[in-house]
Design a protein around this motif. Structure first.
Motif, PDB file in Angstrom:
ATOM      1  N   ILE A 148       0.882  -1.123  -0.178  1.00 55.97           N
ATOM      2  CA  ILE A 148       0.068   0.137   0.057  1.00 55.97           C
ATOM      3  C   ILE A 148       0.749   1.348   0.022  1.00 55.97           C
ATOM      4  CG2 ILE A 148      -1.604   1.400   1.312  1.00 55.97           C
ATOM      5  CD1 ILE A 148      -2.851  -1.300   1.893  1.00 55.97           C
ATOM      6  N   ARG A 149       1.941   1.262   0.643  1.00 59.34           N
ATOM      7  CA  ARG A 149       2.654   2.244   0.959  1.00 59.34           C
ATOM      8  C   ARG A 149       3.385   2.669  -0.451  1.00 59.34           C
ATOM      9  NH1 ARG A 149       4.315   0.296   6.130  1.00 59.34           N
ATOM     10  NH2 ARG A 149       5.831  -0.621   5.163  1.00 59.34           N
ATOM     11  N   GLU A 150       3.833   1.554  -1.183  1.00 59.30           N
ATOM     12  CA  GLU A 150       4.543   1.672  -2.642  1.00 59.30           C
ATOM     13  C   GLU A 150       3.216   2.139  -3.551  1.00 59.30           C
ATOM     14  OE1 GLU A 150       6.407  -1.850  -3.885  1.00 59.30           O
ATOM     15  OE2 GLU A 150       7.528  -1.940  -2.081  1.00 59.30           O
ATOM     16  N   ALA A 151       2.293   1.691  -3.464  1.00 59.55           N
ATOM     17  CA  ALA A 151       1.200   2.126  -4.294  1.00 59.55           C
ATOM     18  C   ALA A 151       0.817   3.475  -4.234  1.00 59.55           C
ATOM     19  CB  ALA A 151      -0.223   1.201  -4.398  1.00 59.55           C
ATOM     20  N   VAL A 152       0.738   3.946  -3.074  1.00 60.76           N
ATOM     21  CA  VAL A 152       0.482   5.478  -2.619  1.00 60.76           C
ATOM     22  C   VAL A 152       1.625   6.127  -3.244  1.00 60.76           C
ATOM     23  CG1 VAL A 152       0.334   7.006  -0.675  1.00 60.76           C
ATOM     24  CG2 VAL A 152      -0.840   4.898  -0.409  1.00 60.76           C
ATOM     25  N   ALA A 153       2.838   5.778  -3.107  1.00 63.84           N
ATOM     26  CA  ALA A 153       3.950   6.876  -3.378  1.00 63.84           C
ATOM     27  C   ALA A 153       3.933   6.745  -5.075  1.00 63.84           C
ATOM     28  CB  ALA A 153       5.218   6.332  -3.087  1.00 63.84           C
ATOM     29  N   HIS A 154       3.619   5.698  -5.433  1.00 61.15           N
ATOM     30  CA  HIS A 154       3.797   5.771  -7.074  1.00 61.15           C
ATOM     31  C   HIS A 154       2.335   6.585  -7.548  1.00 61.15           C
ATOM     32  CE1 HIS A 154       3.680   3.964 -11.033  1.00 61.15           C
ATOM     33  NE2 HIS A 154       2.293   3.619 -11.034  1.00 61.15           N
ATOM     34  N   ILE A 194      -5.246  -2.422  -5.554  1.00 62.54           N
ATOM     35  CA  ILE A 194      -4.820  -1.445  -4.510  1.00 62.54           C
ATOM     36  C   ILE A 194      -4.520   0.052  -5.328  1.00 62.54           C
ATOM     37  CG2 ILE A 194      -4.240  -2.600  -2.614  1.00 62.54           C
ATOM     38  CD1 ILE A 194      -1.217  -2.280  -3.200  1.00 62.54           C
ATOM     39  N   SER A 195      -3.912  -0.114  -6.555  1.00 61.63           N
ATOM     40  CA  SER A 195      -3.872   1.141  -7.186  1.00 61.63           C
ATOM     41  C   SER A 195      -4.966   1.684  -7.628  1.00 61.63           C
ATOM     42  CB  SER A 195      -2.926   0.667  -8.538  1.00 61.63           C
ATOM     43  OG  SER A 195      -1.596   0.282  -8.241  1.00 61.63           O
ATOM     44  N   GLU A 196      -6.264   1.014  -7.760  1.00 63.67           N
ATOM     45  CA  GLU A 196      -7.526   1.560  -8.208  1.00 63.67           C
ATOM     46  C   GLU A 196      -8.249   2.208  -6.943  1.00 63.67           C
ATOM     47  OE1 GLU A 196      -8.318   1.391 -11.121  1.00 63.67           O
ATOM     48  OE2 GLU A 196      -6.924  -0.102 -12.132  1.00 63.67           O
ATOM     49  N   LEU A 197      -7.972   1.654  -5.884  1.00 64.11           N
ATOM     50  CA  LEU A 197      -8.320   1.970  -4.605  1.00 64.11           C
ATOM     51  C   LEU A 197      -7.904   3.197  -3.767  1.00 64.11           C
ATOM     52  CD1 LEU A 197      -9.665  -1.760  -3.111  1.00 64.11           C
ATOM     53  CD2 LEU A 197     -10.890   0.122  -4.429  1.00 64.11           C
ATOM     54  N   VAL A 198      -6.476   3.300  -4.121  1.00 64.61           N
ATOM     55  CA  VAL A 198      -5.653   4.192  -3.331  1.00 64.61           C
ATOM     56  C   VAL A 198      -6.602   5.682  -3.109  1.00 64.61           C
ATOM     57  CG1 VAL A 198      -3.984   6.003  -3.412  1.00 64.61           C
ATOM     58  CG2 VAL A 198      -3.638   3.416  -3.475  1.00 64.61           C
ATOM     59  N   GLY A 199      -7.034   6.108  -4.334  1.00 62.13           N
ATOM     60  CA  GLY A 199      -7.778   7.549  -4.259  1.00 62.13           C
ATOM     61  C   GLY A 199      -8.811   7.575  -3.470  1.00 62.13           C
ATOM     62  N   TYR A 221      -9.520   5.848  -0.472  1.00 60.23           N
ATOM     63  CA  TYR A 221      -9.278   5.447   0.666  1.00 60.23           C
ATOM     64  C   TYR A 221      -8.184   6.216   1.266  1.00 60.23           C
ATOM     65  CZ  TYR A 221     -12.423   1.523   0.776  1.00 60.23           C
ATOM     66  OH  TYR A 221     -13.493   0.725   0.615  1.00 60.23           O
ATOM     67  N   PRO A 222      -8.358   7.545   1.704  1.00 59.80           N
ATOM     68  CA  PRO A 222      -7.383   8.279   2.580  1.00 59.80           C
ATOM     69  C   PRO A 222      -6.853   7.580   3.560  1.00 59.80           C
ATOM     70  CG  PRO A 222      -9.506   9.251   2.625  1.00 59.80           C
ATOM     71  CD  PRO A 222      -9.513   8.371   1.563  1.00 59.80           C
ATOM     72  N   GLN A 279     -10.134  -3.600   3.507  1.00 57.37           N
ATOM     73  CA  GLN A 279     -10.677  -3.614   2.460  1.00 57.37           C
ATOM     74  C   GLN A 279     -10.038  -4.808   1.570  1.00 57.37           C
ATOM     75  OE1 GLN A 279     -14.020  -3.629   1.980  1.00 57.37           O
ATOM     76  NE2 GLN A 279     -14.032  -1.539   1.964  1.00 57.37           N
ATOM     77  N   VAL A 280      -8.774  -4.716   1.247  1.00 55.72           N
ATOM     78  CA  VAL A 280      -7.926  -5.581   0.369  1.00 55.72           C
ATOM     79  C   VAL A 280      -7.872  -6.975   1.048  1.00 55.72           C
ATOM     80  CG1 VAL A 280      -5.795  -5.765  -0.566  1.00 55.72           C
ATOM     81  CG2 VAL A 280      -6.850  -3.527  -0.848  1.00 55.72           C
ATOM     82  N   MET A 281      -7.750  -6.901   2.395  1.00 49.58           N
ATOM     83  CA  MET A 281      -7.494  -8.382   3.205  1.00 49.58           C
ATOM     84  C   MET A 281      -8.705  -8.916   3.002  1.00 49.58           C
ATOM     85  SD  MET A 281      -4.429  -8.652   3.886  1.00 49.58           S
ATOM     86  CE  MET A 281      -4.440 -10.149   4.718  1.00 49.58           C
TER      87      MET A 281
END
Length: 495
Positions: free
Chosen positions: A220-226, A261-266, A268-269, A277-279
C-alpha cells in the motif's frame, strides 16, 4: 458431521423452525431452507436484517472492518468502491493465471515409470495457487507461496527434522502464506466460538496477524507513493501542454502496476481502511476457490464416467496439452458447456458458505414457515437470528428432484435457477467475485485435464467427510495422484 445432524433436524422439524429459550420462552434462532424466506432476508426486506456483530469481532485482528463485515451505510460505501474493480476486463485476462497453473504442475511432481505421480495433498496445493494468484490481483505482485513451500520441503527433507520454534518463527515472519494460514485457522476457531470469540487468541495468532498486515501495508505504501508521483507527473505534463495549448484529456495517471490497490488508493485516504478492504477480498478469493477446486477433484475421482466426459469435452474444445487446438480463453471457457455444468454442480453440492445468518434489526415477517402446514407467515422479533443452511437448501429433493444428493452435472442442461441456488448469496450482497472465481476454476480444471487423463485418490473413503474452517472444506487430508497419457509431460505451457 454437522450438516448430517442439521439434515436430521430439518427432517424432523420442517424446512422452517425455531429454537426457543427454555427459561424465557423467547425465540432464540429461526432456521430455514425455504427459498422465499431467504429471498426476503437477502433481497425483498434486506434493510430489516443485518450481519451479526460477532463476526466483525472475530475477524478484526486480521482484516478489520470492510465490505464483508460491515452493515448499513458503511457496507454500502465499501461495496460501491470495490464493485467497479471486478470489471469484465479484469476477469477476461486468464493469461495471468497460467504461471500459477505451471506451479501446480511443479508441485504435482515427476512421473513414475507407470505414468503416475506421487501422492499430493491437493487442498494445500490449491491454497498456494489461489493465494499467489489473488495476491497478484490485489497487490500486483505474487506472494510466491509455491516457491517458499518447495524450498521448505527441500530443506526439511534434507535435514530430516521437524520444524522447531525458531524455524517456525522465521518462516511465519518471512512467508506471507504461512502467516496467512495460521491467522485464518484462528479466525475459524473464533467464528465457531460465537460470543466467546475472544478465547481464541495467542502468540502465534498475533505474530501471524502482524506479518499479514505488514505485508499488505508495504504494498500500500508503494502504491500510494507511485500514485502520488504519477499525479505529479500528470500535473507537470498538463501545465506544459496548456502552455502549448494542447488537449490533455487522455493523461495517464496510473499504470496500475500495484494491482487492485492502485485503483482504490484515491478512494481510501485512510490506509488502514484500505488494507482492511483488500485483506477481506484476499480471504474471500483465496479459500473459496481452493476449496471448490478440491471438491471438484474429489467428486470427479469418485465418478469416472463424469470425469471422462469432462476430459473429452475439454479436449474437444482445446485439444491436449501436447497438441492444443484452441487457446484457453475466457470466451472459450464459457462455451464449454459440460465444464460449466460440472462447476455449477460442485458448487451446488459443496457451497463454500454452508451456513449463514442474519439478525433482525426490526420486528419483521418471513413469508412462509408458520401454521400447521408451514405455509403461513412467521413473525420475527427484532434481535432474533435467522439462519439459512445453503448446504441443505441445495440438496432439497422438492427443489432439485430425485437424486438431489447425487453428483449429476447434466441436471444443469437448460436449467435456470432462482433462490433455491445461492452459492454466491443473493440480493445487494451477492458476491462481487463470483465471475472471477468461476473463471479461475474453469481455467484450472481445463488445463489440468488437458495434461492428465486419469486421477486416483488413496483417501477416497474419507474425502467426503466435511469440516468447517472459515468455509466448507474436507475434514481430513486429501491425497491425489495424477496420470499422464504417455508418461511424459509437455515441456511448454499453453499461452
Amino acid at each position: 458431521m454437522f450438516n448430517d445432524y442439521m439434515h436430521s433436524v430439518f427432517r424432523k422439524n420442517g424446512p422452517t423452525h425455531a429454537i426457543v429459550e427454555p427459561s424465557g420462552g423467547d425465540t432464540k434462532t429461526i432456521y430455514t431452507i425455504e427459498p422465499e424466506n431467504i429471498k426476503t432476508m437477502l433481497y425483498t426486506s434486506f434493510s430489516d436484517y443485518h450481519r451479526s456483530r460477532n463476526m466483525p469481532n472475530a475477524l478484526d485482528p486480521v482484516m478489520g472492518q470492510g465490505v464483508f463485515t460491515s452493515n448499513g451505510k458503511a457496507w454500502a460505501h465499501s461495496r460501491s468502491l470495490v464493485k467497479a474493480q471486478f470489471s469484465t476486463q479484469r476477469v477476461r485476462n486468464v493469461a495471468k493465471i497460467e504461471p500459477y497453473v505451471q506451479n501446480i504442475f511443479k508441485e504435482v511432481g515427476s512421473i513414475g515409470k507407470d505414468g503416475w505421480t506421487e501422492p499430493l495433498e491437493i487442498l494445500l496445493t490449491f491454497n498456494r495457487f489461489t493465494l499467489d494468484s489473488a495476491t497478484e490481483f490485489m497487490f500486483g505482485t505474487s506472494a510466491e507461496s509455491h516457491q517458499v513451500a518447495m524450498k521448505e520441503k527441500e530443506i526439511f527433507t534434507a535435514k530430516k527434522k521437524k520444524r522447531g520454534f525458531r524455524a517456525k518463527y522465521q518462516l511465519v515472519m518471512t512467508d506471507f502464506g504461512t502467516a496467512f494460514d495460521i491467522a485464518l485457522d484462528y479466525v475459524a476457531l473464533r467464528l465457531k466460538l460465537g460470543r466467546l470469540w475472544f478465547l481464541a487468541d495467542g502468540f502465534w495468532f498475533r505474530i501471524a496477524c502482524y506479518k499479514v498486515k505488514s505485508y499488505a501495508d508495504n504494498y500500500i505504501r508503494e502504491a500510494v507513493a507511485h500514485a502520488d508521483e504519477a499525479a505529479k507527473r500528470a500535473e507537470r505534463k498538463e501545465k506544459r501542454a496548456a502552455a502549448r495549448d494542447v488537449d490533455t484529456e487522455a493523461v495517464d495517471l496510473d499504470d496500475r502496476r500495484y494491482g487492485l490497490i492502485s485503483e482504490l488508493v484515491g478512494s481510501y485516504p485512510d490506509r488502514v481502511a484500505l488494507r482492511n478492504q483488500v485483506m477481506q477480498l484476499l480471504v474471500a478469493g483465496r479459500d473459496t476457490t481452493a476449496a471448490t477446486l478440491t471438491w471438484s477433484f474429489i467428486l470427479l475421482e469418485a465418478h469416472p464416467t463424469e470425469f471422462n466426459r469432462l476430459r473429452s469435452n475439454i479436449i474437444e474444445h482445446f485439444g491436449t496439452e501436447s497438441n492444443p487446438s484452441r487457446a484457453v480463453t475466457f470466451e472459450n471457457l464459457k462455451s464449454c458447456a459440460y465444464l460449466q455444468w460440472v462447476i455449477s454442480e460442485v458448487i451446488r453440492l459443496y457451497p463454500t458458505g454452508p451456513l449463514n445468518a442474519r439478525k433482525a434489526s426490526v420486528n419483521t415477517v418471513l413469508p412462509v414457515g408458520g401454521g400447521v402446514d408451514g405455509k403461513s407467515p412467521v413473525a420475527v422479533k427484532a434481535g432474533t437470528t435467522v439462519a439459512y443452511n445453503t448446504y441443505l437448501l441445495h440438496r432439497r429433493e422438492e427443489l432439485w428432484g430425485e437424486g438431489s444428493w447425487d453428483f449429476k452435472p447434466e441436471r444443469w442442461e437448460g436449467r435456470k435457477t432462482g433462490w433455491e441456488y445461492i452459492p454466491f448469496h443473493g440480493g445487494p450482497q451477492t458476491c462481487l467475485g463470483q465471475q472471477h472465481a468461476s473463471t479461475e476454476m474453469a481455467y484450472v480444471l481445463s488445463r489440468m485435464l488437458q495434461r492428465y487423463d486419469r486421477i486416483s485418490s488413496s483417501t477416497r473413503t474419507t474425502n467426503f467427510e466435511n469440516g468447517v474452517r472459515t468455509i466448507l472444506v474436507p475434514k481430513h487430508t486429501v491425497l491425489f495422484q495424477f496420470h499422464l497419457p504417455n508418461g511424459k509431460a509437455h515441456s511448454e505451457s499453453i499461452e
